[in-house]
Each structure stands twice: as C-alpha cells, then as structure tokens.
Design a protein around this motif. Sequence first.
Motif, mmCIF file in Angstrom:
data_model
loop_
_atom_site.group_PDB
_atom_site.id
_atom_site.type_symbol
_atom_site.label_atom_id
_atom_site.label_comp_id
_atom_site.label_asym_id
_atom_site.label_seq_id
_atom_site.Cartn_x
_atom_site.Cartn_y
_atom_site.Cartn_z
ATOM 1 N N ARG A 1 -11.565 -24.400 -20.415
ATOM 2 C CA ARG A 1 -12.642 -24.478 -21.157
ATOM 3 C C ARG A 1 -12.281 -23.494 -22.403
ATOM 4 N N MET A 2 -11.512 -22.531 -22.250
ATOM 5 C CA MET A 2 -10.932 -21.591 -23.231
ATOM 6 C C MET A 2 -10.266 -22.216 -24.380
ATOM 7 N N LEU A 3 -9.549 -23.050 -23.741
ATOM 8 C CA LEU A 3 -8.554 -23.900 -24.343
ATOM 9 C C LEU A 3 -9.210 -24.962 -25.518
ATOM 10 N N GLY A 4 -10.241 -25.339 -25.082
ATOM 11 C CA GLY A 4 -11.348 -26.326 -25.818
ATOM 12 C C GLY A 4 -12.039 -25.503 -26.833
ATOM 13 N N ARG A 5 -12.202 -24.351 -26.864
ATOM 14 C CA ARG A 5 -12.420 -23.182 -27.884
ATOM 15 C C ARG A 5 -11.537 -22.828 -28.848
ATOM 16 N N GLY A 6 -10.456 -23.419 -28.445
ATOM 17 C CA GLY A 6 -9.330 -22.798 -29.448
ATOM 18 C C GLY A 6 -8.591 -21.747 -28.921
ATOM 19 N N TRP A 7 -8.688 -21.255 -27.656
ATOM 20 C CA TRP A 7 -7.953 -20.018 -27.075
ATOM 21 C C TRP A 7 -6.804 -20.528 -26.292
ATOM 22 N N ILE A 8 -5.707 -19.719 -26.547
ATOM 23 C CA ILE A 8 -4.755 -19.985 -25.430
ATOM 24 C C ILE A 8 -4.822 -18.672 -24.427
ATOM 25 N N THR A 9 -4.792 -18.800 -23.154
ATOM 26 C CA THR A 9 -4.877 -17.852 -22.081
ATOM 27 C C THR A 9 -3.443 -17.581 -21.428
ATOM 28 N N VAL A 10 -2.849 -16.515 -21.397
ATOM 29 C CA VAL A 10 -1.624 -15.993 -20.618
ATOM 30 C C VAL A 10 -2.010 -15.260 -19.553
ATOM 31 N N ARG A 11 -1.639 -15.608 -18.213
ATOM 32 C CA ARG A 11 -1.812 -14.576 -17.131
ATOM 33 C C ARG A 11 -0.638 -14.150 -16.529
ATOM 34 N N ALA A 12 -1.060 -12.838 -16.326
ATOM 35 C CA ALA A 12 -0.134 -12.294 -15.530
ATOM 36 C C ALA A 12 -0.257 -11.728 -14.084
ATOM 37 N N VAL A 13 0.688 -11.262 -13.454
ATOM 38 C CA VAL A 13 0.415 -10.924 -12.048
ATOM 39 C C VAL A 13 1.479 -9.607 -11.761
ATOM 40 N N ALA A 14 1.213 -9.272 -10.502
ATOM 41 C CA ALA A 14 1.834 -7.776 -10.353
ATOM 42 C C ALA A 14 3.418 -7.627 -10.595
ATOM 43 N N ALA A 15 3.898 -9.004 -10.137
ATOM 44 C CA ALA A 15 5.422 -9.074 -10.548
ATOM 45 C C ALA A 15 5.917 -8.851 -11.951
ATOM 46 N N ASP A 16 5.054 -9.400 -12.815
ATOM 47 C CA ASP A 16 5.378 -9.339 -14.308
ATOM 48 C C ASP A 16 5.303 -7.834 -14.783
#
Length: 277
Positions: free
Chosen positions: A242-257
Amino acid sequence: MGQRAVRQALASGLLAQPWRGVVVPAADSLKLATRAEAALLLAGQPAVLSGATSLALHGISAAETADIHLTVPYERRVRSKPGLIVHQRDYQQYDVLEIDGLPTFSVDLALADFLCRGDKRTAFASVEEAMRGLPPDHLQKLRDNVRDRIADRSSRKGIHRALSMLALADGRAESPPESMLKLIVTEAGLPVPETQYVINDIDGRLLYVLDMAWPARRVALEYDGFAAHEERQAADAERDRRMLGRGWITVRAVAADLRDPSRVLRELREAFRACSG
C-alpha cells in the motif's frame, strides 16, 4: 551464620559467591540490586554505582548488563574483577543519590559518562530512552544538564562523540534497537531520518506511523522485532504494498541487521537513488 554454615550453604546452592569475600542468596544472585549491593560491600566506602549500572537502576533498560560498574575516588585502590568494573574519578556528594538504598550517580552524570566512554550504540539508546515520553521542556532540561556534565569532564576523551550523539537524540524511538538503527544509518552518512513519522489519508485520518522516514525521498525504514514481525508478517507485507502505491519504498530491518547493517544500508541507498531518479 558462622564459616561452617556459610560453606554448607554455598555447597548446597542456598548461597552464591559473586566475588571472593561476599555471598548473596542464590535465588537473588541474578537480580541487579543484589549484585550491585554485593559490589558495594566488596569495594567498601566511599564507592558509588555508575555507568551502565547506574542507568539500569534509573530504569533505563537499554543499559542493562551483567557487569556491575562502580566508581571510587582516585585515592582508593579497588581492582576490577570478572563481572565487576571499577572506575576512578573524583565526585561530589551532590552527584550521588540513593535508589532503593544504593548510592548511584544522578542520571545526567551517568549519561554523560556513558556517552563519552561506553559502548556507542548502547549509550545512544540509553539517552534516547531517558528522553522518551518527557515533556519538551523537561527533555530540553535533561539535554542541557547532560551537555553541562560533558563539558565539565576533566578528560576530553570521547567528548566530541558524546556531544554528537546528544544532538542526534530526540527520545522518539520506541525501543533501543530503533535508536541503534538510527545511529547506524546516520553514521553511515545517510541523512538524519524523522522518527515516528505519521502518514495520514486524504481526509487527515491516521494510516501509519513509520519508525523512521525520509519524507522528501519517500523512503521508510521499519524495525521488526522477531516475535512481533512473525505475528504480523503478512500484514506488514500488505502495508508495504500500500505504501508503494503511495510512492513510498519501505526497507525493513531485523535484529541481525544491527550486527551487520550492510544489507539495510545498501537497500536504503538503492531506495534513495530510485526515489531521486
């Protein structure tokens, strides 16, 4: 109890000996307050709990560690031991307050020390946690007090990094890992993100709150705690679409990062390039 009874209690596991010369009830041996009191008994007076131990006693979870930190004046000779880290510095009585009967440095002095010489990521997460939820005037007062403590240090070591982290902290991150991630991306040369950035719909209704965002680039960075992410993985993926449809790119991080942030930094830089193209 007498030496024989103490030896028997140690052998049976009723008592534990964190350091030679002091024993504690085994059931309480992992409790911070018990270990801190044992360290003070071992060191003798004057001594004060400091650094990460002081901050943990003030309720700052980011600073919790198995090691006990305490500070003694320069004229005292107390050696560090495994699990006990002894620092030396001069301090005044007004620098010390009691928490549950334990002498500990005030939170502003402990933060200043930790920012200058503690683990960088943990120190930054600690100052952000100390700021979290404070009214703006109280937050500014804490910032000013910590800055004054840093300026008053006799040693200049670590002052530049401490002031940089203090300026970056805003207390808006919702967890220590989010604070650490914010420090990682800024130290990598990326712009300072906005934390807890709100996305509304066209009618002004709240849609999402992003952990970190660069609104001008329409790039978001979300930290996923393992348990929470496992439960909402499908919902997060749908939200990212849904965010991509609004023009946003989402990067996700986890504990290993947090241990190896190379993937997150690479994806963020790619997202920046895509959004500026």
